[in-house]
Design a protein around this motif. Structure first.
Motif, mmCIF file in Angstrom:
data_model
loop_
_atom_site.group_PDB
_atom_site.id
_atom_site.type_symbol
_atom_site.label_atom_id
_atom_site.label_comp_id
_atom_site.label_asym_id
_atom_site.label_seq_id
_atom_site.Cartn_x
_atom_site.Cartn_y
_atom_site.Cartn_z
ATOM 1 N N GLY A 102 42.229 54.422 102.509
ATOM 2 C CA GLY A 102 43.294 55.715 101.865
ATOM 3 C C GLY A 102 44.538 55.199 101.326
ATOM 4 O O GLY A 102 44.590 54.434 101.766
ATOM 5 N N HIS A 103 44.627 56.246 100.512
ATOM 6 C CA HIS A 103 46.404 55.854 100.268
ATOM 7 C C HIS A 103 47.187 57.082 99.564
ATOM 8 O O HIS A 103 46.374 57.927 99.239
ATOM 9 C CB HIS A 103 46.408 55.095 98.692
ATOM 10 N N MET A 109 45.406 59.546 97.245
ATOM 11 C CA MET A 109 43.752 60.297 97.358
ATOM 12 C C MET A 109 43.812 61.421 97.476
ATOM 13 O O MET A 109 44.785 62.247 98.533
ATOM 14 C CB MET A 109 43.705 58.911 98.476
#
Length: 285
Positions: free
Chosen positions: A214-215, A218
């Protein structure tokens, strides 16, 4: 960077507003001094309206600009009075989108994030047609043709004498989704490999692989952060979703998206690794 009447109008308006405030003048008071309406002056200051030579000279006199500043301000007015190529598409796109084209054209660098499709500045004609056609299946062919031509015209900034510096972060989904079918996708990936190789000095493409947990960007919408040659001009944010798009100048929102882009870049593969990932997917088609 090439001239942009949109950026010039914006830059001139900001200079006039800053100077008016330095002089302690309200908008209505300045309008009375110069013989214009407060609404007109406000539109000039926000870049919505172009100002005539005579009215600009009146403002310059009342605002007390120094002699060293006058040539630059007059040059901005001349540039603002010119016609950008995007004006040819005024019957196809709304004002906000046309402004975006003008700002993008006059930017020195763009940071972009795309979660689902290849960035519009890197699309082939066939791929762009497939994307735009899917967005509105009821769109008539002549209008679709004009929208595609406009998208291809925007890409000229990548090959100008002083080319746009572009950093694009895309999800791996953007190079895996079979937009337009296998043949169209293969052509798109081939083009992506070609442009990243030919413009290595100014184009930076990063892919966030599927195995990244994830980031911050996203699941978010496409966005572009546009920076300009003058230190007087702040970064602008262009934000797109399925149903809406808008230009945003709010400093906090710009900072939030800049941080999200930096985090997405950190989560992405390196330039070389991204190139090889695209190459692998291309070879499988």
């Amino acid at each position: 960077m090439p001239p942009s009447p949109t950026v010039a109008s914006w830059a001139l308006g900001r200079r006039l507003r800053e100077r008016r405030r330095e002089r302690g003048l309200t908008g209505p008071a300045a309008a009375r001094l110069t013989g214009v309406t407060a609404a007109y002056l406000s539109d000039v200051e926000t870049g919505k309206k172009r100002i005539s030579e005579q009215r600009l000279e009146t403002l310059l006199e009342h605002y007390g600009f120094g002699d060293t500043e006058l040539p630059e301000l007059r040059e901005l007015r001349l540039e603002a009075s010119s016609r950008g190529w995007w004006a040819d598409y005024s019957t196809v796109f709304d004002d906000d989108l046309l402004k975006f084209f003008g700002y993008e054209h006059g930017a020195t660098s763009v940071w972009a994030y795309d979660g689902g499709v290849v960035n519009s500045l890197l699309q082939t004609e066939d791929y762009a047609r497939a994307v735009l056609g899917a967005a509105d299946a009821t769109r008539r062919e002549p209008e679709l043709d004009r929208r595609v031509r406009c998208r291809m015209r925007r890409q000229h900034r990548l090959t100008d004498d002083v080319p746009l510096r572009l950093r694009v972060v895309m999800s791996e989904a953007a190079v895996r989704q079979c937009v337009g079918g296998h043949e169209v996708l293969a052509g798109q990936l081939r083009h992506l490999l070609d442009v990243t190789h030919r413009h290595a000095d100014t184009l930076d493409v990063r892919i966030v692989p599927f195995d990244v947990p994830g980031h911050p960007a996203m699941g978010g919408a496409t966005f572009h952060l546009m920076r300009f040659g003058s230190q007087r001009l702040p970064t602008l944010l262009w934000h797109e979703s399925v149903t809406a798009s808008q230009l945003i100048s709010d400093p906090e929102k710009v900072r939030e998206h800049a941080r999200a882009h930096e985090a997405a870049t950190a989560a992405a593969l390196s330039r070389e690794e991204s190139f090889h990932l695209v190459r692998r997917h291309y070879d499988r088609l």
